[in-house]
Design an enzyme around this catalytic site. Sequence first.
Site, PDB file in Angstrom:
ATOM      1  CG  HIS A 219      70.000  41.336  54.894  1.00 12.30           C
ATOM      2  ND1 HIS A 219      69.571  41.374  53.591  1.00 12.30           N
ATOM      3  CD2 HIS A 219      71.140  42.051  54.933  1.00 12.30           C
ATOM      4  CE1 HIS A 219      70.427  42.091  52.877  1.00 12.30           C
ATOM      5  NE2 HIS A 219      71.382  42.516  53.660  1.00 12.30           N
TER       6      HIS A 219
HETATM    7  C1  UD1 Z   1      76.111  42.888  55.857  1.00 10.91           C
HETATM    8  C2  UD1 Z   1      76.305  44.197  55.092  1.00 10.91           C
HETATM    9  C3  UD1 Z   1      75.197  44.345  54.059  1.00 10.91           C
HETATM   10  C4  UD1 Z   1      75.102  43.115  53.175  1.00 10.91           C
HETATM   11  C5  UD1 Z   1      74.950  41.884  54.061  1.00 10.91           C
HETATM   12  C6  UD1 Z   1      74.934  40.635  53.225  1.00 10.91           C
HETATM   13  C7  UD1 Z   1      77.301  46.062  56.357  1.00 10.91           C
HETATM   14  C8  UD1 Z   1      77.022  47.346  57.017  1.00 10.91           C
HETATM   15  N1  UD1 Z   1      76.217  45.362  55.967  1.00 10.91           N
HETATM   16  O1  UD1 Z   1      74.890  42.999  56.583  1.00 10.91           O
HETATM   17  O2  UD1 Z   1      75.481  45.462  53.238  1.00 10.91           O
HETATM   18  O3  UD1 Z   1      73.961  43.241  52.349  1.00 10.91           O
HETATM   19  O4  UD1 Z   1      76.070  41.824  54.956  1.00 10.91           O
HETATM   20  O5  UD1 Z   1      74.439  39.544  53.939  1.00 10.91           O
HETATM   21  O6  UD1 Z   1      78.440  45.699  56.177  1.00 10.91           O
HETATM   22  N2  UD1 Z   1      75.490  37.291  62.029  1.00 10.91           N
HETATM   23  C9  UD1 Z   1      75.598  35.957  62.357  1.00 10.91           C
HETATM   24  N3  UD1 Z   1      76.502  35.201  61.650  1.00 10.91           N
HETATM   25  C10 UD1 Z   1      77.289  35.705  60.686  1.00 10.91           C
HETATM   26  C11 UD1 Z   1      77.186  37.080  60.382  1.00 10.91           C
HETATM   27  C12 UD1 Z   1      76.276  37.858  61.049  1.00 10.91           C
HETATM   28  O7  UD1 Z   1      74.904  35.456  63.216  1.00 10.91           O
HETATM   29  O8  UD1 Z   1      78.091  34.949  60.097  1.00 10.91           O
HETATM   30  C13 UD1 Z   1      74.469  38.117  62.730  1.00 10.91           C
HETATM   31  C14 UD1 Z   1      74.997  38.807  63.953  1.00 10.91           C
HETATM   32  O9  UD1 Z   1      73.955  38.881  64.880  1.00 10.91           O
HETATM   33  C15 UD1 Z   1      75.302  40.204  63.436  1.00 10.91           C
HETATM   34  C16 UD1 Z   1      74.198  40.410  62.430  1.00 10.91           C
HETATM   35  O10 UD1 Z   1      74.004  39.118  61.833  1.00 10.91           O
HETATM   36  O11 UD1 Z   1      75.287  41.174  64.448  1.00 10.91           O
HETATM   37  C17 UD1 Z   1      74.507  41.426  61.362  1.00 10.91           C
HETATM   38  O12 UD1 Z   1      75.721  41.087  60.691  1.00 10.91           O
HETATM   39  P1  UD1 Z   1      76.597  42.250  59.985  1.00 10.91           P
HETATM   40  O13 UD1 Z   1      77.800  41.664  59.378  1.00 10.91           O
HETATM   41  O14 UD1 Z   1      76.791  43.375  60.952  1.00 10.91           O
HETATM   42  O15 UD1 Z   1      75.629  42.828  58.890  1.00 10.91           O
HETATM   43  P2  UD1 Z   1      74.639  42.105  57.859  1.00 10.91           P
HETATM   44  O16 UD1 Z   1      73.255  42.363  58.289  1.00 10.91           O
HETATM   45  O17 UD1 Z   1      75.034  40.686  57.607  1.00 10.91           O
END
Ligand code: UD1
Length: 374
Positions: A219
Site C-alpha cells: 500500500h
Molecule cells: C495511511 C498512512 C500509512 C499507514 C496506512 C495504513 C499516512 C501518510 N499514511 O496510508 O502510514 O501505513 O494508512 O493503512 O498517513 N482510501 C480509501 N478508503 C479509505 C481510506 C483510503 O479508498 O477508507 C484510498 C483513497 O484513494 C486514498 C488512498 O486510499 O487517497 C490513500 O489513503 P491515505 O489515508 O492517504 O493513506 P494510506 O495509503 O491509507
Amino acid sequence: MTNVNYRSMKITPNRPRVISVVGARPQFVKVAPIHHECAKRGISHEIIHSGQHYDEKLSAQFFHDLDIPAPVVNLNIGSGTHAGQTGEIMAGLDKALDELRPDVVLVYGDTNTTLAAALVVSKRSEYLVHIEAGLRSFNRSMPEEVNRIVADHLAHLLLAPTKTSMTLLANEGLSTRARLVGDVMVDALRQTEERVKARPPSMPDGWVLNQPYVFATLHRAENTDDPNRLRFLIDRLNGIHPDVRLAAHPRLRARLHNFGIVPDGGLTLWEPLSYPQTVAAVRSAIAVVTDSGGLQKEAALLGTACITARHETEWVETVTTGWNVINPNLDTTIDQWVSKDRSPLRNEVFGDGHAAQRSVDVILDEYQRFHAAV
Ligand code: UD1
C-alpha cells in the site's frame, strides 16, 4: 462492552480525562489495548477519529472486532493530499478539543492524523503523549518518517516500544521524555491470536487456510504510485509462488485500475481482511510479502517468515532475529527463505503483551508531575 458515561466521572490529577486521536487502520489496533486498560481502571478515555480511513473494512469493522466504542467525534476528513488532510484535521481537532476539554491527548504511530494532532495539541494546554515513539527508517522521502519525527519532538511524553527506539530517541536528545513500555500492538495481537485459536474467524469465500499460500499486502506510495514500479512488483508476485493472496488496500486497487495492470499467474486479489482474519491468514501462510510496518512485526510474532518489499525497515529487530528480509525487488525465492531455522521471538524484543498496562502507569505518573509543575 458496557456503555460508560465518561463525562460523569470525577476528574483529578491522578485520574485525568484522556482522549486518543486516531484515523487509520493500524491506529485502531493500537488504541484498543489502551482503551481497555483505561476502562479497567475507571479512567475516562474517549476516541476522536479523523476520518482518514473511512471504508467500513478499514475502519468500523476494526472498532467492532476490537470491541472499542464508537468515536465521540469523527472529523470525516476523508482522502486528500498530505497538506489537505493535515490542515483539515488540525482545524477540526482544535474545535473538538475546545468542546471536549481533555487533560491528556494520545497520538499513535506516524500517519497524517498523528502529525496533525501533535501540531494542534502542542499549541494548546493538554499533555501530549506519543505512543510508538522513536521509530526511524532514515528515509525522509516517506511521509511517515516526517510525521513521526515531528510527533516525537513535540510530545511531552514518548512511549517507546523497543530498546532500539529508546536509543534512537536518545540520539536526538529526547531521552528525558522517553520511557520504554513495549509495543501495544503485541497486546492486541496476543489477545486476538487467542480468540482466533479458540474460534477461527470465517474467512472470505474461497480462502482455504490449510493449503500452502503466501499472504501479501502492498500500500505504500513508493510501491503503488509509480506505474513501472507497481507493474514490476505485480510481475514478481505473479511468479513468486503458485498461490499468492494479496489483500488489496483501496489505494492499490485504484492504482492497478488506473495503470491498467491485471494480476495473473499465482497472484489473486482479495478485499482487505478484518483484524482477526489477518491474524488467521498470517498464522496459516507459509510466508508474508508486505510493505506494511505492522505486518512485518505481526508475521514475526506469529512465527511466519516475512519478505519486505522496501529498501529499509523501522522494525529492525524483525530482521536481526531472522524473521524478516529486506528485499525491495522480491528476488528471494519463497522456498529458500521459508526453509531457514528460526527461534520464536522472545518477549524482550517487542514486549510481553502488557505494554498498555505499563503505558497507562507511566502516563498517570508523568501527567501528575506535569500537572504539579504548571
Ligand atoms: C495511511 C498512512 C500509512 C499507514 C496506512 C495504513 C499516512 C501518510 N499514511 O496510508 O502510514 O501505513 O494508512 O493503512 O498517513 N482510501 C480509501 N478508503 C479509505 C481510506 C483510503 O479508498 O477508507 C484510498 C483513497 O484513494 C486514498 C488512498 O486510499 O487517497 C490513500 O489513503 P491515505 O489515508 O492517504 O493513506 P494510506 O495509503 O491509507
